[in-house]
Motif scaffolding. Structure first.
Motif, short mmCIF file in Angstrom:
data_model
loop_
_atom_site.label_atom_id
_atom_site.label_comp_id
_atom_site.label_asym_id
_atom_site.label_seq_id
_atom_site.Cartn_x
_atom_site.Cartn_y
_atom_site.Cartn_z
N UNK A 234 0.81 -1.21 0.00
CA UNK A 234 0.00 0.00 0.00
C UNK A 234 0.85 1.27 0.00
N UNK A 235 1.91 1.30 0.81
CA UNK A 235 2.72 2.51 0.85
C UNK A 235 3.47 2.73 -0.46
N UNK A 236 3.89 1.64 -1.10
CA UNK A 236 4.55 1.76 -2.40
C UNK A 236 3.58 2.30 -3.45
N UNK A 237 2.37 1.81 -3.43
CA UNK A 237 1.37 2.28 -4.39
C UNK A 237 1.02 3.74 -4.14
N UNK A 238 0.93 4.10 -2.87
CA UNK A 238 0.61 5.48 -2.52
C UNK A 238 1.67 6.46 -3.00
N UNK A 240 3.88 5.96 -5.61
CA UNK A 240 4.40 5.86 -6.98
C UNK A 240 3.36 5.83 -8.09
N UNK A 241 2.14 5.46 -7.80
CA UNK A 241 1.18 5.28 -8.89
C UNK A 241 0.57 6.59 -9.35
N UNK A 242 0.53 6.78 -10.65
CA UNK A 242 -0.19 7.90 -11.24
C UNK A 242 0.22 9.26 -10.74
N UNK A 243 -0.74 10.18 -10.79
CA UNK A 243 -0.52 11.56 -10.38
C UNK A 243 -1.40 11.90 -9.18
N UNK A 244 -0.83 12.65 -8.26
CA UNK A 244 -1.57 13.06 -7.07
C UNK A 244 -2.66 14.06 -7.46
N UNK A 258 -5.83 5.98 -1.09
CA UNK A 258 -4.99 5.33 -0.10
C UNK A 258 -5.35 5.80 1.30
N UNK A 259 -5.37 4.85 2.20
CA UNK A 259 -5.67 5.07 3.60
C UNK A 259 -4.49 4.55 4.42
N UNK A 260 -4.47 4.74 5.73
CA UNK A 260 -3.41 4.14 6.53
C UNK A 260 -3.43 2.61 6.42
N UNK A 261 -2.43 2.04 5.74
CA UNK A 261 -2.35 0.61 5.58
C UNK A 261 -3.40 -0.01 4.69
N UNK A 262 -3.99 0.77 3.82
CA UNK A 262 -5.10 0.25 3.00
C UNK A 262 -5.18 1.02 1.68
N UNK A 263 -5.83 0.41 0.68
CA UNK A 263 -5.97 1.05 -0.62
C UNK A 263 -7.18 0.46 -1.34
N UNK A 300 -6.31 11.26 10.05
CA UNK A 300 -6.33 11.51 8.61
C UNK A 300 -6.65 10.20 7.89
N UNK A 301 -7.93 9.90 7.70
CA UNK A 301 -8.31 8.62 7.11
C UNK A 301 -7.83 8.44 5.67
N UNK A 302 -7.88 9.51 4.86
CA UNK A 302 -7.41 9.42 3.48
C UNK A 302 -6.03 10.06 3.39
N UNK A 303 -5.05 9.28 2.93
CA UNK A 303 -3.68 9.78 2.81
C UNK A 303 -3.39 10.35 1.43
N UNK A 304 -4.00 9.78 0.40
CA UNK A 304 -3.78 10.32 -0.95
C UNK A 304 -4.87 9.84 -1.88
N UNK A 305 -5.03 10.60 -2.96
CA UNK A 305 -5.94 10.24 -4.04
C UNK A 305 -5.13 10.41 -5.33
#
Length: 310
Positions: A234-238, A240-244, A258-263, A300-305
């Motif tokens: 999950x942290x790798x995907x958060x 490196x994938x796509x654009x923020x 991406x969430x804490x420990x989840x996607x 912070x439930x959502x870490x990235x989109x």
């Protein structure tokens, strides 16, 4: 887990060919400490991937030997069936073996370089796959007929070598119906539609779709079907994938949240598809419900989109 290792370079001694011996290789420290991620950098205290020879010192280096998975098998953090699963190899996927000890092979999966141990007997000679399974489960028949006995099954993403035969694909393990497999280089158009194939599949830590799947495994497999290579965790995907995406940007189908420990992947602007331990299954549910559950434990439930398509 991360490990700090000194940067080193290799050089051959000018006089090392004396007496007919092969050139010796010497190493010296010449740079700052680099941080290696042990999940994707293959090194132990006794041996390391030869590709790391210019990065860290090890007593021995090994050149990888490619093998292919004969069956679905877990990649584990230690050579034991009781050890925690790190990931999962599907039939036909490549594993680079660096060490064989007893019943276990140590190395890394070729598609994402994830390091760990697999049962040695689950590996066979490398293959050049021609097809991959494109349904959640494809039956293997004894002959090119739906009336033939079913002798096995393969999960989504399994890779095989086969030839067309009377509406089937003949493989060494049996006959796949042609509607259940596609050419190895064919790509799906919609990662979410791929993820939806797994609806209801049990949640399995480390799983990638053979009897179970986890959150980052679902994202990785779904994106891979469209030609997007995703890392395993999950942290790798958060990172490196796509654009923020800007916080004010509306979400749309295919966006990665991406969430804490989840996607998970957005089905539309309000609903998420994800493999999760809350429901112990792959489900579609409102993103707001996921956020509400996590908000009780995380500020912070959502870490990235992130978005992988234009």
């Amino acid at each position: 887990m991360r490990s700090e290792s000194p940067s080193i370079s290799r050089r051959c001694a000018a006089d090392s060919t004396a007496g007919g011996r092969p050139p010796a290789t010497a190493f010296h420290l010449d740079g700052p400490t680099r941080v290696l991620d042990a999940r994707t950098s293959a090194f132990r205290s006794d041996i390391a991937d030869v590709a790391l020879a210019g990065t860290l010192f090890a007593p021995h280096y090994a050149a990888p030997m490619s093998r292919s998975a004969l069956s679905g098998t877990m990649i584990r953090n230690a050579p034991s069936h009781q050890a925690e699963a790190a990931s999962q190899l599907l039939v036909g996927e490549e594993f680079a073996v660096l060490d064989l000890t007893g019943d276990w092979a140590w190395g890394y999966s070729r598609h994402d370089h994830y390091v760990g141990y697999v049962v040695a007997d689950s590996l066979g000679a490398p293959i050049q796959p021609t097809h991959r399974v494109a349904v959640r489960e494809a039956l293997l028949f004894a002959g090119p007929s739906i009336k033939s006995p079913a002798i096995g099954a393969l999960p989504f993403g399994a890779k095989v070598v086969g030839e067309a035969d009377n509406g089937f694909i003949r493989t060494s393990g049996g006959f796949l119906h042609h509607r259940h497999a596609i050419a190895i280089d064919e790509r799906a158009a919609d990662a979410v539609a791929v993820a939806e194939i797994f609806l209801g599949m049990p949640y399995l830590w480390g799983g990638r779709g053979d009897d179970g799947i986890d959150c980052s495994g679902l994202t990785q497999v779904a994106l891979a079907a469209t030609g997007v290579i995703a890392p395993r965790d999950t942290d790798m995907q958060r990172e490196s994938l796509g654009e923020l995406l800007p916080e004010e940007a509306p979400l749309r189908r295919g966006d990665i949240v991406s969430f804490p420990g989840h996607v998970g992947l957005m089905v539309d602007e309000t609903r998420l598809i994800h493999a999760n331990a809350h429901w112990m299954s792959v489900v579609i549910e409102p993103l707001a419900d996921v956020v509400a559950r996590l908000a009780t434990h995380h500020d912070r439930p959502i870490l990235s989109r992130r978005r992988t398509t234009a």
